[in-house]
Scaffold this active site. Structure first.
Site, short mmCIF file in Angstrom:
data_model
loop_
_atom_site.label_atom_id
_atom_site.label_comp_id
_atom_site.label_asym_id
_atom_site.label_seq_id
_atom_site.Cartn_x
_atom_site.Cartn_y
_atom_site.Cartn_z
N VAL A 4 6.92 -2.58 -6.88
CA VAL A 4 8.24 -2.79 -7.46
C VAL A 4 8.10 -3.34 -8.87
CG1 VAL A 4 10.45 -4.00 -7.22
CG2 VAL A 4 9.22 -3.24 -5.18
N ASP B 197 11.17 -5.47 9.62
CA ASP B 197 10.06 -5.93 8.78
C ASP B 197 10.43 -7.21 8.04
OD1 ASP B 197 7.51 -5.83 7.82
OD2 ASP B 197 7.89 -4.32 6.29
N SER C 117 0.79 -1.22 0.00
CA SER C 117 0.00 0.00 0.00
C SER C 117 0.83 1.28 0.00
CB SER C 117 -0.95 0.00 1.18
OG SER C 117 -0.27 -0.39 2.34
#
Length: 455
Positions: free
Chosen positions: A94, A240, A90
């Site tokens: 890529v 992440d 969001s």
């Protein structure tokens, strides 16, 4: 707007899952999935590349003649450009492209209007959290808003992401199994990041690993070493590590197994005091030193809730923590017990999350994501992974002691102590391997005795 508000309300009601405890399902809550961050816009991202380079596309309608003219200018930058994204989230998506000099690159492009909309989403999130606070005074959610306010600007700056990528690549350059794609600064901006294109399978894709003859245990060990070094030694942590950001592959040139680390927008920088206390805590947990488990949990802000804190940190029951997390393997029964009992402790979890340092919140999240990968690979919480963590703790604590003494004799003493502790860990690991081999040989002998020989 109403849909986004509904999504934010839904996520807010589940906020406590970020503590590291499952709620109602096996999926982990990702702090980045709040509407304040994951605004979910499907827009003409290819055109946005030209916008950022050419500063002229903000109000251009998709598919219009002006859009097509700008789209053609991409060919001035790239020899080829795939319109279909390799992956989309969001904040950005890529694309694969080829530069005129023949280099294949990955082009990460931020969706238009994310920057402008993000502040409104955070405001909406803050209003919803305050509303929840009025309805349920025992639940404290304001840390969610604070974290979003702090982290979102960092994630929206792709130049910051590029700098993080280069920093972690340099920091962990001694790990020959780690691959961080090279950043191409000459065509990167705050909204567009160009990097070396690196292919691979997601780290939780066992089928991919089987097809490519990649050992899941080796990957799990490498991942543990990498993150232990980040957390305990360097205090600079990629926060992440979901499967889309951690790829595995065999290097085309050498055939060696590599872990490819992507998406470097969100890092947690640990203070030295926090990092050392965290080292001491994990050392105490691994070696079942319950006196120091209490001491260092309380130093990290847990107070009298330190048993709950250690259970959240390790995703183990208090009984397992007391018996030794390296001695007792995780069972399906224990996992089920933790999930089923989590809802009963929501007020205490909420209070605890307000007590601990803000640094701990992203550490909780990172631990959860790594456990999810280990669970998918079937390698969760092996004794070897704890020993690798212990090695990093020993090295980090020794380095800190050396830094704070000017005495050659004292530094030599610290070095000998460090070497002895590492030798003890290696010996313990050797004993475990011998036991494992002996057990395997016994099982094999038993099977040969039980099964009839083929005729």
């Amino acid at each position: 707007m109403a849909r986004r508000a509904l999504k934010l309300a839904s996520w807010t009601s589940m906020a406590l899952a970020a503590s590291g405890v499952y709620l109602y399902s096996n999926k982990y809550l990702d702090l980045n999935d709040f509407g304040a961050v994951r605004v979910g816009r499907a827009v003409a991202t290819t055109a946005a590349i030209s916008y950022d380079y050419l500063t002229s596309l903000r109000s251009v309608p998709y598919g219009s003649e002006e859009y097509l003219q700008l789209r053609s200018k991409i060919h001035d930058l790239f020899m080829s450009f795939d319109d279909t994204p390799l992956g989309a989230a969001s904040l950005a998506q890529v694309h694969k492209a080829v530069l005129h000099d023949g280099r294949t690159v990955a082009v990460k492009v931020q969706h238009p209007k994310v920057q402008a909309q993000s502040s409104k989403d955070i405001l909406l999130m803050e209003v919803l959290v305050l509303a929840v606070k009025q309805l349920f005074p025992e639940f404290e959610f304001m840390w969610l808003v604070d974290e979003a306010k702090k982290n979102l600007p960092l994630e929206l700056d792709f130049l910051n992401e590029g700098r993080n990528a280069e920093k972690v690549a340099q920091m962990l350059k001694h790990f020959d199994f780690l691959k961080v794609p090279q950043i191409y600064w000459e065509l990167s901006t705050k909204r567009v990041l160009l990097m070396e294109f690196v292919d691979g399978g997601q780290v939780n894709d066992r089928d991919y690993m089987e097809r490519n003859k990649i050992d899941v245990n080796e990957i799990s060990r490498h991942l543990g070493k990498m993150y232990s070094e980040m957390i305990f030694v360097n205090g600079f942590v990629h926060c992440d590590p979901h499967p889309g950001n951690v790829l595995v592959r065999k290097c085309p040139g050498t055939g060696k197994v590599e872990i490819v680390l992507l998406d470097h927008g969100l890092y947690q920088v640990l203070t030295e005091e926090f990092r050392l206390d965290y080292c001491h805590l994990w050392q105490s947990l691994i070696w079942t030193d319950m006196k120091n488990v209490k001491k260092y949990s309380q130093r990290l802000g847990a107070g009298d809730l330190y048993p709950l804190f250690t259970c959240m940190l390790t995703a183990r029951s208090w009984d397992s923590v007391n018996r030794g997390i390296g001695q007792t393997p995780v069972t399906a029964t224990e996992d089920s017990e933790i999930r089923n009992n989590a809802a009963n402790y929501l007020p205490q979890i909420s209070h605890l999350l307000n007590l601990v340092p803000r640094q701990m919140l992203l550490i909780f999240k990172t631990n959860d994501l790594l456990r999810g990968i280990e669970a998918a690979l079937g390698t969760r919480a092996s004794a070897t992974s704890f020993l690798n963590m212990s090695r990093c703790c020993v090295k980090a604590l020794a380095a800190h002691k050396k830094k704070n003494t000017h005495s050659f004799f004292r530094r030599t003493q610290i070095s000998f102590s460090e070497a002895f502790n590492l030798w003890q860990i290696n010996l313990h690991e050797l004993v475990l391997r011998v036991k494992g081999l002996r057990l395997a040989s016994w099982v094999l002998a038993l099977l040969c005795w039980l099964l009839p020989a083929p005729h």
